[in-house]
Design an enzyme around this catalytic site. Structure first.
Site: not given
Ligand code: GDP
Ligand code: IMO
Ligand code: MG
Length: 440
Positions: A11, A15, A37, A39, A41, A127, A312, A340-341, A424
Site C-alpha cells: 500500500g 497509486k 482505509n 488514503g 494523495t 485503520t 509513522p 526515486l527522488d 515518480g
Molecule cells: P497511495 O495510497 O498509493 O495513493 O499513496 P499515498 O498517497 O498514501 O502515499 C504516497 C505519498 O507519496 C503521497 O504523499 C504522495 O504525494 C507522495 N508521492 C507520490 N509519488 C511520489 C514521488 O515520486 N516522490 C515523492 N517524493 N513523493 C511521492
Molecule cells: P492505500 O490504498 C497501506 C493496512 C493496515 C493494516 C491492514 C488491514 O492508501 O494504499 P484494514 O483497515 O484494511 O482492515 O487494515 O492493511 N492497510 C493499508 N496500508 N495503505 C493502505 O491503503 C492500507 N489500507 C489498509 O495498516 O495493516
Molecule cells: Mg495511501
C-alpha cells in the site's frame, strides 16, 4: 479499453499520483475494492488532495464509480464529497447498488477485535474503519448493501436480523457493553436518510451494467486499486492483511467487467522505490536496529506518515521477491516506480534481491507469513545517485535521470519482466517522467 492500477507492495506506493496522471485520459475512474482505509494523495500545482473513498479521478472531473467490490461508509463519502465541493470541485460519484455498507457497528467491532488479538500479536494494525467486519458480513450473507438503503422496509428487515447478532457478539463473546451503534431504530433513521440522499442525488448505479454500456460506447476505464498485493486477503501476508483483493483479479469481480476485457487492457503495477509499511507483521528488509537513522531519514524525506491514520510508516529496502510475486499475481504489463527522488543522495542503495530461507535460496515469497518472517534478505547494492533538480528531469525525460538511477530502474524492470511506464520524482503531477501512456 481499460487500464488497471495495482499496488505492488504494502500500500501507499503512490497509486493516487498515477491514477491522477493517467486519469486525464480516462472517461471513468473505478474503485473495485476496499473502502475508506485507502488514503490516496493527488497533488496538482502544489494543491494537495487526500482521498479515501472518492476515486482519485474526481480531481480531474471524471465520473468516479465505487464498484460492487467496495465497502462504503456513507458518512465518509458525503464528508469527502462536501469537502471537495467546498474546494470548488463538483465530483460525479456513483456507487454500486451491490456494494456493501460499512455500518457504525462494524467500526466498533474492528476496534474490539484488534484489541482482543493484540494479546497474541495477531492484530493487523487496521485503520479502524470497519473494513474487515463489513467484508465478513458480506461473505456471511448478512451484510447491508447500498441498494438496501433505497428501500426503508428492506433496510429495517436487514437491521432486525443482523443487529441483535452483533450486539450479542459484543456483549456475550467479548463481555463489553454495546452502545448506540447497535440501536436498530437509530440506525434505521440515519441510514434510510442516507438512502434518500443517494436517490435524490442520483448516485447509485447497477455498476457492471453501467460500465458495460460505457465500454460498448468506446469509453476508456481506469481501475484504481487500493492497498497493495502483499496485503491482499489471498496473496498477502495473512493475517496482517486487508480483507479484499487489490490484485488485478479484483478489478473484475469488484466491478462486473469481465476478466477478458480487463486482460485485453493494461495492468500497471505501482512500485515504491523502497518499502513502507503501516501496520504490523514481519518485514524482512526492514531498516531497524543499526539502520534506524537511515529509516528516520527516509521517513522524513518521503513524508512516510499514514494518510488515513497519521501513523509513522515502517521503512525497508525494496523487496524484489515481493515484486516478482506481485507481477505474477496481477500479470503486470508495465510498472511505474515512484519516490526515486527520496533515495537520492544516500551513501548506499540496497535491495533485497532474493531470500535465504534455512540455506535455500528463494526468488519469490513463501506462502506462509511465518516462513516469510524467517527469510533473510540477500542484499544487492547499487551505486547511489545524487540529488538533482527533479522538476527539470521530469521535463527533460528519462535520459535526464542520473545514470545510476536508470541502472536501478532497468534492474527492476528486468526482474519483474515488465517495462517501465513512468517514474515518480516528486509528489506533484508534474514531477513524473512518463515513458508510456497506457491509454495511447
Ligand atoms: P497511495 O495510497 O498509493 O495513493 O499513496 P499515498 O498517497 O498514501 O502515499 C504516497 C505519498 O507519496 C503521497 O504523499 C504522495 O504525494 C507522495 N508521492 C507520490 N509519488 C511520489 C514521488 O515520486 N516522490 C515523492 N517524493 N513523493 C511521492
Ligand atoms: P492505500 O490504498 C497501506 C493496512 C493496515 C493494516 C491492514 C488491514 O492508501 O494504499 P484494514 O483497515 O484494511 O482492515 O487494515 O492493511 N492497510 C493499508 N496500508 N495503505 C493502505 O491503503 C492500507 N489500507 C489498509 O495498516 O495493516
Ligand atoms: Mg495511501
Amino acid at each position: 479499453m481499460t487500464v488497471t492500477i495495482v499496488g505492488s507492495q504494502l500500500g501507499d506506493e503512490g497509486k493516487g499520483a498515477l491514477v491522477d496522471l493517467w486519469g486525464g485520459n480516462a472517461d471513468i475512474v473505478v474503485r473495485y475494492q476496499g473502502g475508506d482505509n485507502a488514503g490516496h494523495t493527488v497533488v496538482e500545482d502544489g494543491e494537495e488532495y487526500k482521498l479515501s473513498l472518492v476515486p482519485s479521478g474526481a480531481v480531474r472531473d471524471k465520473t468516479g464509480i465505487l464498484g460492487n467490490g467496495c465497502v462504503v461508509n456513507p458518512r465518509t463519502l458525503f464528508d469527502e464529497i462536501d469537502a471537495l465541493r467546498e474546494r470548488g470541485l463538483d465530483p460525479d460519484v456513483r456507487v454500486a447498488r451491490r456494494a456493501h455498507v460499512i455500518m457504525p457497528y462494524h467500526r466498533v467491532l474492528d476496534g474490539i477485535e484488534e484489541e482482543a488479538k493484540s494479546d497474541d500479536d495477531l492484530e493487523a494494525g487496521t485503520t479502524g474503519r470497519g473494513i474487515g467486519p463489513t467484508y465478513e458480513d458480506k461473505v456471511g450473507r448478512r451484510g447491508i448493501r447500498v441498494g438496501d438503503l433505497l428501500d426503508s422496509d428492506v433496510l429495517r428487515d436487514r437491521l432486525e436480523y443482523v443487529v441483535p447478532q452483533k450486539r450479542a457478539v459484543v456483549e456475550e463473546v467479548f463481555g463489553l457493553k454495546a452502545g448506540e451503534e447497535f440501536d436498530i431504530d437509530a440506525l434505521h433513521e440515519e441510514y434510510a436518510a442516507v438512502g434518500r440522499r443517494l436517490a435524490e442525488e442520483d448516485m447509485t448505479v447497477n455498476a457492471g451494467d453501467f460500465l458495460g454500456r460505457k465500454l460498448d460506447d468506446g469509453a476508456e476505464l481506469l481501475f484504481e486499486g487500493a492497498q497493495g498485493t502483499s496485503i491482499d486477503i489471498d496473496h498477502g501476508i495473512y493475517p496482517y492483511v486487508t480483507s479484499s483483493n487489490p490484485t488485478a483479479g479484483g478489478a473484475s469481480t469488484g466491478s462486473g467487467v469481465g476478466p477478458t476485457v480487463i486482460g485485453r487492457g493494461e495492468v500497471v503495477g505501482i512500485v515504491k522505490a523502497y518499502l513502507s509499511r503501516v501496520g504490523t507483521g514481519p518485514l524482512p528488509t526492514e531498516l531497524d536496529g543499526d539502520d534506524e537513522d537511515l529509516a528516520d531519514y527516509i521517513r522524513e524525506k518521503g513524508g512516510e506518515f499514514g494518510t488515513v491514520t497519521g501513523r509513522p510508516r515502517r521503512i525497508g529496502w525494496l523487496d524484489v521477491p515481493m515484486l516478482r510475486h506481485a507481477a505474477r499475481a496481477s500479470g503486470f504489463t508495465g510498472i511505474a516506480v515512484n519516490h526515486l527522488d527520496v533515495l537520492a543522495g544516500l551513501d548506499e542503495v540496497k535491495v533485497g534481491h532474493a531470500y535465504d530461507l534455512d540455506g535455500e535460496r528463494l526468488e519469490t515469497m513463501p506462502a506462509t507469513t511465518e516462513r516469510w518472517a524467517e527469510c533473510d534478505p540477500i542484499l544487492k547494492e547499487f551505486d547511489p545517485w545524487p540529488e538533482v533538480d527533479w522538476s527539470t528531469v521530469a521535463e527533460d525525460g528519462y535520459d535526464a535521470l542520473p545514470a545510476n538511477a536508470r541502472t536501478y530502474l532497468e534492474y527492476l524492470s528486468d526482474e519483474v519482466g515488465a517495462p517501465i511506464y513512468a517514474v515518480g520524482v516528486g509528489p506533484d503531477r508534474a514531477d513524473t517522467v512518463e515513458l508510456v501512456d497506457p491509454f495511447a
